[in-house]
Design an enzyme around this catalytic site. Structure first.
Site, short mmCIF file in Angstrom:
data_model
loop_
_atom_site.label_atom_id
_atom_site.label_comp_id
_atom_site.label_asym_id
_atom_site.label_seq_id
_atom_site.Cartn_x
_atom_site.Cartn_y
_atom_site.Cartn_z
CE LYS A 15 -2.07 -1.14 3.91
NZ LYS A 15 -1.45 -2.30 4.25
NE ARG A 90 -4.04 -1.13 10.26
CZ ARG A 90 -2.88 -0.61 9.67
NH1 ARG A 90 -2.86 0.75 9.30
NH2 ARG A 90 -1.64 -1.08 9.32
NE ARG A 129 7.39 -3.14 5.82
CZ ARG A 129 6.16 -3.05 5.80
NH1 ARG A 129 5.77 -2.93 4.72
NH2 ARG A 129 5.40 -2.83 6.91
NE ARG A 163 6.34 0.05 10.02
CZ ARG A 163 5.16 -0.14 9.47
NH1 ARG A 163 5.03 0.32 8.46
NH2 ARG A 163 4.29 -0.69 10.16
NE ARG A 174 2.30 -4.56 11.39
CZ ARG A 174 3.33 -4.05 10.54
NH1 ARG A 174 4.42 -4.70 10.89
NH2 ARG A 174 3.36 -3.55 9.37
P1 AMP Z 1 1.21 0.74 9.23
O1 AMP Z 1 2.17 1.63 9.02
O2 AMP Z 1 0.00 1.15 8.37
O3 AMP Z 1 1.23 -0.72 8.91
O4 AMP Z 1 0.66 0.92 10.58
C1 AMP Z 1 1.50 0.50 11.56
C2 AMP Z 1 0.78 0.57 13.02
O5 AMP Z 1 -0.02 1.83 13.15
C3 AMP Z 1 -0.43 -0.52 13.15
O6 AMP Z 1 0.12 -1.99 13.22
C4 AMP Z 1 -1.30 -0.04 14.27
O7 AMP Z 1 -0.71 -0.31 15.39
C5 AMP Z 1 -1.41 1.65 13.84
N1 AMP Z 1 -2.41 1.92 12.85
C6 AMP Z 1 -1.89 2.57 11.70
N2 AMP Z 1 -3.16 2.82 11.15
C7 AMP Z 1 -4.19 2.46 11.96
C8 AMP Z 1 -5.66 2.57 11.87
N3 AMP Z 1 -6.12 3.29 10.64
N4 AMP Z 1 -6.40 2.03 13.05
C9 AMP Z 1 -5.85 1.52 13.86
N5 AMP Z 1 -4.41 1.69 14.16
C10 AMP Z 1 -3.64 1.96 13.12
#
Ligand code: AMP
Length: 224
Positions: A15, A90, A129, A163, A174
């Site tokens: 994404k 989400r 990554r 990360r 996740r």
């Molecule tokens: P990402 O970078 O999109 O993989 O997000 C990393 C982490 O941020 C996720 O595993 C969640 O803990 C939190 N997070 C990001 N976006 C959301 C969302 N829309 N709702 C809830 N938690 C989020």
């Protein structure tokens, strides 16, 4: 004319990579809630302090925090160009809130695109990554090394970061959060005919081409 799209798919589906490419090609802004939360954690804001442990555990941060964050972000002038939502919504309540926020600004979602990927590949994709600390360009231990070892192809930076939640154990958590809480969004969008799917296992350029085919040509005379 502003186009608003949501990119859906489990962690590691691509994404973020595709959102950056669409931002460059079409001019909408990439709104990555993961990036916003990581910035809040790094800055030590009240939101960051609440989110840090939840993110490290691979769980979802509260809807209320995310909805307030996106609402505020959509009020900034650049969001009137349209947005690529990356990592938001989400949950179903987030999807409902997004519809209301856009409607309140005279906009709507034009496309919801699911990047379909094979689960088995995701853990490997994510756990290898890393990115350039200076410019954010993405790399992978196996699939995408810089041309010169240790030097970023885009900016020449030599400092890279991984990360904290990109380790195999947290990635599995996740993924299970994705299936329990995020996958139920798919029927929400499907019911109103807004959802389409793209093969996220294909080569990155093919995925970009498939997305561009859905979005259509950039409007002529668009000066962005
Ligand atoms: P990402 O970078 O999109 O993989 O997000 C990393 C982490 O941020 C996720 O595993 C969640 O803990 C939190 N997070 C990001 N976006 C959301 C969302 N829309 N709702 C809830 N938690 C989020």
């Amino acid at each position: 004319m502003a186009i608003n799209i949501v990119l859906l798919g489990p962690p590691g589906a691509g994404k973020g990579t595709q959102a950056k490419r669409l931002e460059a090609a079409y001019g909408m802004v990439q709104l990555s809630t993961g990036d916003m939360l990581r910035a809040a954690v790094a800055a030590g804001t009240p939101t960051g302090l609440r989110a840090k442990a939840v993110m490290e555990a691979g769980k979802l941060v509260d809807d209320e925090i995310l909805i307030a964050m996106i609402s505020e972000r959509l009020s900034q002038p650049d969001a009137s160009r349209g947005a690529i939502f990356d990592g938001f919504p989400r949950t179903v309540p987030q999807a409902e809130a997004l519809d209301a926020l856009l409607a309140g600004r005279g906009m709507r979602l034009d496309h919801v695109i699911e990047l379909k990927v094979d689960d088995a590949a995701l853990v490997e994709r994510i756990s290898g990554r890393y990115s350039c600390r200076k410019c954010g360009a993405g790399y992978h231990d196996r699939f995408q090394q810089p041309a010169r070892a240790g030097v970023c192809d885009s900016c020449g930076g030599t400092d890279f970061l991984r990360r904290a939640d990109d380790n195999a154990e947290t990635v599995r958590k996740r993924l299970s959060e994705y299936y329990a809480k995020t996958a139920p969004i798919l029927p929400y969008y499907q019911a109103r005919g807004a959802l389409c799917g793209v093969d996220g296992m294909a080569d990155m350029d093919r995925v970009t081409a498939a997305l561009a085919a859905i979005l259509g040509p950039r409007p002529a005379g668009d000066a962005r």
